[in-house]
Design a protein around this motif. Sequence first.
Motif, PDB file in Angstrom:
ATOM      1  N   TYR A  87     -11.728  -8.753  12.492  1.00 37.38           N
ATOM      2  CA  TYR A  87     -11.843  -9.472  11.216  1.00 37.38           C
ATOM      3  C   TYR A  87     -13.377 -10.227  11.853  1.00 37.38           C
ATOM      4  N   LEU A 115      -4.586 -10.976   6.917  1.00 41.05           N
ATOM      5  CA  LEU A 115      -5.065  -9.745   7.528  1.00 41.05           C
ATOM      6  C   LEU A 115      -4.199  -8.861   7.994  1.00 41.05           C
ATOM      7  N   LYS A 120      -5.816  -2.936   9.643  1.00 37.91           N
ATOM      8  CA  LYS A 120      -6.995  -3.818   9.862  1.00 37.91           C
ATOM      9  C   LYS A 120      -7.814  -4.076   8.507  1.00 37.91           C
ATOM     10  N   ASN A 122      -8.216  -6.513   5.187  1.00 33.37           N
ATOM     11  CA  ASN A 122      -7.915  -7.880   4.849  1.00 33.37           C
ATOM     12  C   ASN A 122      -7.941  -8.265   3.367  1.00 33.37           C
TER      13      ASN A 122
END
Length: 172
Positions: A87, A115, A120, A122
């Motif tokens: 992120y 998240l 992965k 968000n």
Amino acid sequence: EVSILENFTKKSYDKIIDIAEYNGTFLFLTNKNILASTYSEGTSTEIAQNNGSNKIISCGDKIILWTYNDKSPVYMLNKDGNLEIIYTPSKQLHTIRYMPNQLILVEGNSIVTLLNLNNKTNEKLYTGTGIQDIINNYINENIYITGGNFDLETLNNKVVNMVKSVEESVIG
């Protein structure tokens, strides 16, 4: 009379800037690397290089590195010792809290992001003004958020959906 002092031991690691516990092992974060140590062995072993992060947290079977008060990426340490960007915040990170398979991030004082560590992805839970901190006391399915001027109904609906998602992933 002049006495001269000499070092008898060699410096073995840099100043420790953060510590985390991971499956019975202590992780020490220095400016240069990540060290692992256990009571039983009494030694420390380098497991990876540090990329400039100043915070380390253990999240179940994952190790996360991030930089407080900075827009640097959030990294996950892979099993092979490499750091993977998971992120990149748009504002300075102030807090990261762990929930099963998820992180809650506070960026600046205006963004709360969820998240998902598995895929992965968000989701912005809140964008506005006044968030100072978020505390994930995941007790009785409650998440406590302190400070702020925000639309409680909208935020509550997103948190309820997040908790349902966590329950589904934990319970199966």
